[in-house]
Motif scaffolding. Structure first.
Motif, PDB file in Angstrom:
ATOM      1  N   LYS A  61      44.459 -24.938  13.910  1.00 29.09           N
ATOM      2  CA  LYS A  61      43.330 -25.416  13.650  1.00 29.09           C
ATOM      3  C   LYS A  61      42.737 -26.033  11.855  1.00 29.09           C
ATOM      4  O   LYS A  61      41.964 -26.457  11.552  1.00 29.09           O
ATOM      5  CB  LYS A  61      42.057 -24.738  14.188  1.00 29.09           C
ATOM      6  N   GLY A  62      43.216 -25.330  11.171  1.00 29.27           N
ATOM      7  CA  GLY A  62      43.120 -25.099   9.691  1.00 29.27           C
ATOM      8  C   GLY A  62      43.378 -23.543   8.809  1.00 29.27           C
ATOM      9  O   GLY A  62      43.620 -22.858   9.331  1.00 29.27           O
ATOM     10  N   GLY A 116      42.766 -30.330  10.841  1.00 26.76           N
ATOM     11  CA  GLY A 116      42.988 -30.110   8.895  1.00 26.76           C
ATOM     12  C   GLY A 116      43.631 -29.477   8.336  1.00 26.76           C
ATOM     13  O   GLY A 116      42.971 -28.270   7.771  1.00 26.76           O
ATOM     14  N   SER A 117      44.964 -29.327   8.905  1.00 27.52           N
ATOM     15  CA  SER A 117      46.006 -27.325   8.596  1.00 27.52           C
ATOM     16  C   SER A 117      45.269 -26.619   7.124  1.00 27.52           C
ATOM     17  O   SER A 117      46.013 -25.878   6.548  1.00 27.52           O
ATOM     18  CB  SER A 117      47.434 -27.645   9.217  1.00 27.52           C
ATOM     19  N   GLY A 119      42.975 -27.219   5.289  1.00 34.75           N
ATOM     20  CA  GLY A 119      42.261 -26.631   5.170  1.00 34.75           C
ATOM     21  C   GLY A 119      40.882 -26.807   3.944  1.00 34.75           C
ATOM     22  O   GLY A 119      41.552 -27.693   3.543  1.00 34.75           O
ATOM     23  N   PHE A 128      37.395 -25.127   9.222  1.00 35.12           N
ATOM     24  CA  PHE A 128      38.031 -25.827   9.913  1.00 35.12           C
ATOM     25  C   PHE A 128      37.681 -27.309  10.582  1.00 35.12           C
ATOM     26  O   PHE A 128      36.590 -26.709  11.232  1.00 35.12           O
ATOM     27  CB  PHE A 128      38.450 -24.390  11.256  1.00 35.12           C
ATOM     28  N   SER A 129      38.405 -28.059  10.884  1.00 33.16           N
ATOM     29  CA  SER A 129      37.779 -29.654  11.214  1.00 33.16           C
ATOM     30  C   SER A 129      38.601 -29.951  12.255  1.00 33.16           C
ATOM     31  O   SER A 129      39.851 -30.543  12.051  1.00 33.16           O
ATOM     32  CB  SER A 129      38.008 -30.315  10.049  1.00 33.16           C
ATOM     33  N   SER A 170      42.330 -32.031   4.969  1.00 29.19           N
ATOM     34  CA  SER A 170      41.375 -31.450   4.648  1.00 29.19           C
ATOM     35  C   SER A 170      41.179 -30.901   3.413  1.00 29.19           C
ATOM     36  O   SER A 170      42.630 -29.492   3.097  1.00 29.19           O
ATOM     37  CB  SER A 170      40.237 -30.361   5.486  1.00 29.19           C
TER      38      SER A 170
END
Length: 281
Positions: A61-62, A116-117, A119, A128-129, A170
């Motif tokens: 997830k991030g 958006g791993s 981060g 985390f997006s 991200s």
């Protein structure tokens, strides 16, 4: 907003930490990994083994760091066809200065993977997006969550993405802003997205429109950053039916404009990749 923002490039460090991922076995197909690797950013040597994760995971997830700790949140557990878990809640962390296995941090507010791993963090909080959540099926997520890196508290719900997406990209300037680029949600004739949004690390604010990816719509590429520029490279794009790109393009953070072709290309076209930076390299 409950936390103090740092001054300067609080995220900058000398070591890159790489969590998990997946590899392919002839007998079972893709399986997730628990390996953690590291690399000294200023050197040209290969990665070395750091330790192991608590569980074998990929498609996070991030992730984020405050220069002392590095952490990864959520992801998928790929064991074998029919026994995979897409969207777990675990958050793990390591102390960057000391090799070893991860420690438990807490849990995501909503279990998810494929966000958006790369981060986004500013040295105090990590965001985390997006991604996908398992809610009886799999659905694209507009969810944003945040945590305070120096604690071991679970993450909390923040605002929402401007565009719902998985496989988004991200990264931040380490201080006041981060961008969320591209990704996929099935809305654009089954191709990746070219949308770009921005967020200011305030825990109750939603992301807002920023511009567009000016080269190709992208997903599963790599992004790195300095104090003034974000660079994106590779990934799947909308050309040639999910082609794998070798383009490198950049955003000037304060401009609010579309990305610009850097004029350089990767040595090899690549996708499903990640990136990290010390602000220079």
């Amino acid at each position: 907003m409950g936390v103090d923002l740092p001054s300067g490039l609080a995220w900058a460090g000398t070591t890159a930490v790489i969590f998990g991922g997946w590899h392919k076995l002839e007998s079972t197909g893709r399986v997730s990994s628990d390996y953690i690797l590291y690399k000294t950013l200023a050197s040209d040597v290969s990665t070395s083994e750091f330790g192991q994760m608590n569980t074998k995971r990929c498609n996070a997830k991030g992730s984020g760091s405050n220069g002392t700790r590095a952490l990864q949140a959520g992801g998928s557990v790929l064991v074998s066809p029919g026994t995979n878990v897409r969207g777990v809640e675990e958050i793990d962390y390591v102390t960057v200065a000391s090799t070893g296995s991860t420690q438990d941090f807490g849990d995501l507010d909503t279990p998810a993977a494929l966000g958006g791993s790369d981060g986004a963090s500013n040295g105090t909080v990590a965001f985390f997006s997006g991604g996908r959540v398992s809610n009886g099926g799999l659905s694209y997520s507009s969810d944003m969550e945040y945590l305070t890196i120096a604690t071991t508290d679970s993450s909390a719900d923040a605002g929402d993405l401007y565009t719902v997406a998985q496989y988004d990209h991200s990264t931040s300037n380490g201080d006041s802003k981060y961008l969320i680029m591209g990704g996929y949600n099935g809305s654009t004739s089954n191709f990746p997205l070219d949308t770009v949004s921005q967020h200011n690390f305030h825990t109750t604010n939603a992301a807002t429109d920023y511009g567009q990816v000016g080269v190709h719509a992208i997903m599963e590429g790599a992004v790195v950053c300095s104090a003034t520029r974000i660079v994106a490279a590779g990934g799947y794009n909308e050309t040639d039916g999910w082609g794998v790109g070798d383009e490198i393009h950049y955003f000037t953070l304060d401009s609010g404009s579309d990305s610009t072709d850097d004029g350089y290309v990767l040595h090899t076209a690549m996708a499903s990749i990640g990136g990290t930076s010390d602000g220079t390299r």
